[in-house]
Structure formats: structure tokens, C-alpha cells
Scaffold this motif. Sequence first.
Motif, PDB file in Angstrom:
ATOM      1  N   GLU A  16       0.819  -1.218   0.000  1.00 13.71           N
ATOM      2  CA  GLU A  16       0.000   0.000   0.000  1.00 13.71           C
ATOM      3  C   GLU A  16       0.851   1.266   0.000  1.00 13.71           C
ATOM      4  O   GLU A  16       0.461   2.287  -0.553  1.00 13.71           O
ATOM      5  CB  GLU A  16      -0.907  -0.026   1.230  1.00 13.71           C
ATOM      6  N   PRO A  24       0.287   6.937  -5.052  1.00 18.35           N
ATOM      7  CA  PRO A  24       0.279   5.504  -4.740  1.00 18.35           C
ATOM      8  C   PRO A  24       0.453   4.681  -6.031  1.00 18.35           C
ATOM      9  O   PRO A  24      -0.173   4.981  -7.057  1.00 18.35           O
ATOM     10  CB  PRO A  24      -1.102   5.271  -4.126  1.00 18.35           C
ATOM     11  N   TYR A  26      -0.508   1.676  -6.837  1.00 16.65           N
ATOM     12  CA  TYR A  26      -1.719   1.022  -7.343  1.00 16.65           C
ATOM     13  C   TYR A  26      -2.580   1.994  -8.147  1.00 16.65           C
ATOM     14  O   TYR A  26      -3.147   1.645  -9.184  1.00 16.65           O
ATOM     15  CB  TYR A  26      -2.524   0.372  -6.209  1.00 16.65           C
ATOM     16  N   ARG A  45      -7.494  -4.535  -1.519  1.00 16.32           N
ATOM     17  CA  ARG A  45      -6.630  -4.375  -0.351  1.00 16.32           C
ATOM     18  C   ARG A  45      -6.730  -5.649   0.477  1.00 16.32           C
ATOM     19  O   ARG A  45      -7.818  -6.109   0.793  1.00 16.32           O
ATOM     20  CB  ARG A  45      -7.055  -3.188   0.489  1.00 16.32           C
ATOM     21  N   ASP A  67       1.215  -0.502   5.616  1.00 16.68           N
ATOM     22  CA  ASP A  67       1.669  -1.012   4.335  1.00 16.68           C
ATOM     23  C   ASP A  67       0.958  -2.334   4.049  1.00 16.68           C
ATOM     24  O   ASP A  67       1.587  -3.379   3.885  1.00 16.68           O
ATOM     25  CB  ASP A  67       3.188  -1.202   4.343  1.00 16.68           C
ATOM     26  N   ILE A  70      -1.617  -5.096  -1.374  1.00 15.89           N
ATOM     27  CA  ILE A  70      -2.493  -4.606  -2.429  1.00 15.89           C
ATOM     28  C   ILE A  70      -2.339  -5.534  -3.627  1.00 15.89           C
ATOM     29  O   ILE A  70      -1.228  -5.950  -3.960  1.00 15.89           O
ATOM     30  CB  ILE A  70      -2.116  -3.164  -2.853  1.00 15.89           C
TER      31      ILE A  70
END
Length: 110
Positions: A16, A24, A26, A45, A67, A70
Amino acid sequence: MKLQGEAKLVRIFLGESDKWQGRPLYEAIVLEAKKAGLAGATVFRGFMGFGAHSRIHSAKILQLSEDLPICVEIVDSEEKIQAFMPTLDQMVQEGLITMEKLEVIRYRSR
């Protein structure tokens, strides 16, 4: 866009807290996939996991992790996925990327 029959599913496992150019990772991957015209991408997540460093990341209250695991999933034709792979390779400095064959039964929008 029409997508039916044989396709590819790419899964990107990361943390994450991983970043790409200040945002981020992702989120950056999903935005790049959209820009590349791929059929779809979804971010999940995880509640708990570990990776190459063997550190446990968990959402438990007593050991709150910032963290969490993901997973980003991207689906499209093999040709479009293969064309996107160099972008992913550049963006994902640490993590795991997998690919598998799948069959798309239905992909529709209104």
C-alpha cells in the motif's frame, strides 16, 4: 470495446505504501492501464500478507500496518496486455506480477 473469449489476467502484488512519481503505485497503475485503453483494472486491499522480504503486514489492531498488501488485477486481450508489460516493468520496482489465461464470458457496458 468488445472483449470475449480468450484473454489474459495480470495480477500485481505490491504494498500500500509503494509509490510511483509521488502517487500511490496502485493508483498510478490503474491510471496508466486506462490511458493504454485496457478493458479494466481493479484494486484489492488485503488484510494480511507477506512477500519477498517475509515481513508480515496485517490489519490487526495491535499491530496496525500502514503497508497492507495490495493486488491490482488487469484483464484484456493478450496483445494489449503484452504491450502494457514494459510499462508495468518500469513502474513495479518491488513486488510480484503474474499472468494467466482466462475466458471472458461477458464484458458489457450500458
